[in-house]
Design an enzyme around this catalytic site. Structure first.
Site, PDB file in Angstrom:
ATOM      1  N   ASP A 208      63.245  66.191  65.639  1.00 62.93           N
ATOM      2  CA  ASP A 208      63.029  65.064  64.975  1.00 62.93           C
ATOM      3  C   ASP A 208      63.756  64.321  64.604  1.00 62.93           C
ATOM      4  O   ASP A 208      64.801  64.595  64.536  1.00 62.93           O
ATOM      5  CB  ASP A 208      61.904  65.938  63.530  1.00 62.93           C
ATOM      6  CG  ASP A 208      60.591  66.311  63.948  1.00 62.93           C
ATOM      7  OD1 ASP A 208      60.418  65.994  65.442  1.00 62.93           O
ATOM      8  OD2 ASP A 208      59.437  66.280  63.160  1.00 62.93           O
ATOM      9  N   LYS A 230      61.814  59.747  70.454  1.00 66.48           N
ATOM     10  CA  LYS A 230      61.780  59.310  71.219  1.00 66.48           C
ATOM     11  C   LYS A 230      60.614  59.143  72.454  1.00 66.48           C
ATOM     12  O   LYS A 230      60.740  58.366  73.616  1.00 66.48           O
ATOM     13  CB  LYS A 230      63.303  59.399  71.888  1.00 66.48           C
ATOM     14  CG  LYS A 230      64.373  59.258  71.453  1.00 66.48           C
ATOM     15  CD  LYS A 230      65.053  57.958  71.663  1.00 66.48           C
ATOM     16  CE  LYS A 230      66.220  57.770  71.030  1.00 66.48           C
ATOM     17  NZ  LYS A 230      67.335  58.356  70.805  1.00 66.48           N
ATOM     18  N   MET A 345      56.453  60.035  52.210  1.00 66.91           N
ATOM     19  CA  MET A 345      55.632  58.350  52.786  1.00 66.91           C
ATOM     20  C   MET A 345      55.415  58.105  52.131  1.00 66.91           C
ATOM     21  O   MET A 345      54.748  56.733  52.318  1.00 66.91           O
ATOM     22  CB  MET A 345      55.576  59.158  53.954  1.00 66.91           C
ATOM     23  CG  MET A 345      56.008  60.042  55.069  1.00 66.91           C
ATOM     24  SD  MET A 345      54.803  60.789  56.358  1.00 66.91           S
ATOM     25  CE  MET A 345      54.000  62.226  55.266  1.00 66.91           C
TER      26      MET A 345
HETATM   27  N1  SAH Z   1      59.116  67.904  55.972  1.00 64.09           N
HETATM   28  C1  SAH Z   1      59.483  67.206  55.154  1.00 64.09           C
HETATM   29  C2  SAH Z   1      58.684  65.909  54.860  1.00 64.09           C
HETATM   30  C3  SAH Z   1      58.051  65.672  56.343  1.00 64.09           C
HETATM   31  S1  SAH Z   1      57.574  63.788  56.311  1.00 64.09           S
HETATM   32  C4  SAH Z   1      60.131  67.651  53.978  1.00 64.09           C
HETATM   33  O1  SAH Z   1      59.901  69.184  54.085  1.00 64.09           O
HETATM   34  O2  SAH Z   1      61.298  67.639  53.607  1.00 64.09           O
HETATM   35  C5  SAH Z   1      58.884  62.456  56.123  1.00 64.09           C
HETATM   36  C6  SAH Z   1      59.476  62.004  54.556  1.00 64.09           C
HETATM   37  O3  SAH Z   1      59.874  62.881  53.455  1.00 64.09           O
HETATM   38  C7  SAH Z   1      60.489  60.723  54.385  1.00 64.09           C
HETATM   39  O4  SAH Z   1      59.127  59.984  54.533  1.00 64.09           O
HETATM   40  C8  SAH Z   1      60.864  60.886  53.045  1.00 64.09           C
HETATM   41  O5  SAH Z   1      59.388  60.145  52.541  1.00 64.09           O
HETATM   42  C9  SAH Z   1      60.650  62.272  52.818  1.00 64.09           C
HETATM   43  N2  SAH Z   1      61.799  62.742  53.592  1.00 64.09           N
HETATM   44  C10 SAH Z   1      62.536  63.380  54.033  1.00 64.09           C
HETATM   45  N3  SAH Z   1      64.227  63.532  53.973  1.00 64.09           N
HETATM   46  C11 SAH Z   1      64.585  62.351  53.151  1.00 64.09           C
HETATM   47  C12 SAH Z   1      65.636  62.848  52.403  1.00 64.09           C
HETATM   48  N4  SAH Z   1      67.036  62.843  52.820  1.00 64.09           N
HETATM   49  N5  SAH Z   1      65.759  62.193  51.071  1.00 64.09           N
HETATM   50  C13 SAH Z   1      64.481  61.456  50.394  1.00 64.09           C
HETATM   51  N6  SAH Z   1      63.033  61.276  51.647  1.00 64.09           N
HETATM   52  C14 SAH Z   1      63.441  62.278  52.338  1.00 64.09           C
END
Ligand code: SAH
Length: 419
Positions: A208, A230, A345
């Site tokens: 991803d 992509k 998000m």
């Molecule tokens: N599965 C992922 C979340 C996927 S949804 C998890 O468990 O973290 C994608 C969202 O995750 C982003 O829009 C943001 O809100 C959050 N996110 C992912 N990585 C992040 C990071 N390093 N710092 C802050 N928010 C993050």
């Protein structure tokens, strides 16, 4: 000291005597239990960790000093005491009964040694170094690191057929399978040990956008890397296409790692991919990951729970606006909670989200924070209140990926600088 003859022991359901209930026994007993040994522990006293194993019924404890009869029926003896005379007495009793005896206090008097060990799935590496435990550990650590990051082969050798018994293996092409691996929140060191091992073993990696680039940098050149971000379709068509790719590659016999940011089942559509594999008859498993919803807050100095401050935390998606009828989030209930709310998000809809929480009764002075790209070198943090978080986030120019944390925990640690 003459040369040792290395062996691997099958201890399942076999009695192993451990003499001593201190730090050495605390370190050794779990490994014995993990291979199914029946542990008899003899010691007047126990550490709390050993006591909890006794309480859980995992081993038998005899609360007294050693007696030679304790060795009866044992296949192995582990001496974990530092009283030389008492240890020698155990050794002598073991010798008399021809039972191998490991001694933490005196390697020369021992009839068996425990090597420094590292395990990687089916692979076990055991190192001895002529009685120098430090050297054995250094070598073991180097091998462990090499196996974990793929610089040493081993993990990407296909599994031998079940029942493989030691003859030169005729390895058939392993049947394809899929593992959904959580890559962690961004720092490449925050993937799990298991996730990293499986990544090093993959034939195909489907990654991803949010996956740490450095993890992909380590892949062997022959690994096929599919960049799922992509795929040139809209979101739902793209998901179908990802499902198709992972199923097709696995059908062709590949070991497919589907690498996803954070945890695969936290807003990661991992569940849909697992269903797609299962429906296609492809074996699929999951390796959980460190989710950004907790980790990005943590590295910004925000614990999602804190004693006396918040005893609950709720993670919600802000992808769909609160006023959109298709939203599955109960925003009014969230506003009524005292606990921590973490929104993923949520940047685009932040004005509507903050307004909804305020309109439903969450006080404007409730602390709030936004953490962009937490755990990475690009990390940025804005601290605010629910009343001004929209304005401050916009002024700072924060962009996704970011989490929004709402609740008193935002300031729980602010009195002490945490590096
Ligand atoms: N599965 C992922 C979340 C996927 S949804 C998890 O468990 O973290 C994608 C969202 O995750 C982003 O829009 C943001 O809100 C959050 N996110 C992912 N990585 C992040 C990071 N390093 N710092 C802050 N928010 C993050």
């Amino acid at each position: 000291m003459t040369e040792l003859y290395p062996l691997a022991l099958r201890l399942t359901d076999r009695k192993v005597l451990v003499v001593g209930g201190g730090a050495v026994a605390t370190r050794r007993v779990p490994a014995l239990l993990s291979v199914g040994a029946r542990v008899l522990l003899v010691s007047p006293e126990l550490t709390p960790a050993l006591q909890s194993l006794v309480d859980a019924g995992r081993l038998t404890w005899v609360a007294r000093r050693f007696q030679p009869v304790d060795v009866d029926e044992a296949w192995l003896v582990q001496v974990a005491i530092d009283d030389d005379d008492a240890a020698a007495e155990v050794s002598a009793a073991a010798l008399e009964r021809r039972v191998f005896c490991v001694r933490a206090d005196d390697r020369d008097a021992a009839t068996a040694w425990t090597p420094a060990v590292t395990r990687h799935g089916p692979l076990t590496v055991a190192v001895t170094a002529g009685g120098d435990p430090h050297r054995a550990q250094v070598v073991r650590d180097a091998i462990r690191d090499g196996l974990s990051d793929g610089t040493l082969p081993g993990c990407h050798v296909p599994d031998a057929p079940a029942g493989f018994s030691g003859a030169a293996p005729q390895v058939p092409a392993a049947p394809g399978r899929v593992v959904l691996v959580g890559a962690g929140p961004g720092d490449p060191e925050l993937i799990t040990v298991k996730g990293r091992r499986l990544l090093a073993a993959a034939d195909v990696v489907v990654a991803d956008r949010l996956v740490p680039g450095l993890l992909l940098d380590e892949l062997r050149p022959e690994v096929e890397l599919v960049d799922a971000s992509k795929i040139p379709y809209g979101p739902s068509k793209a998901q179908e296409e990802i499902n198709r790719i992972i199923v097709d590659r696995a059908r062709a016999g590949a070991f497919v790692v589907r690498l996803k940011g954070g945890d695969p089942y936290v807003f990661g559509r991992g569940g849909e991919e697992a269903i797609a594999c299962a429906e296609a008859g492809i074996p699929v498993t999951v390796v959980p990951g460190v989710t950004s919803s907790i980790a990005a807050a943590a590295v910004a100095g925000i614990p999602v729970t804190h004693r006396g401050v918040a005893h609950e935390f709720t993670v919600v998606s802000g992808h769909v606006a609160p006023d959109d009828p298709s939203s599955l989030v109960d925003w009014p209930s969230l506003a009524g909670m005292r606990g921590t709310v973490v929104i993923l998000m949520g940047l685009k809809n932040l004005p509507k989200i903050a307004a909804t929480l305020l309109a439903n009764g969450r006080p404007a002075e409730t602390p709030a924070a936004v953490v962009q790209e937490g755990t990475t070198g690009e990390q940025r943090v804005v601290r605010a209140t629910l009343g001004d978080v929209v304005e401050k986030t916009a002024a700072a120019g924060l962009r996704p990926p970011a989490i929004v944390v709402v609740g008193d925990v935002v300031n729980a640690l602010s009195a002490v600088p945490i590096p």
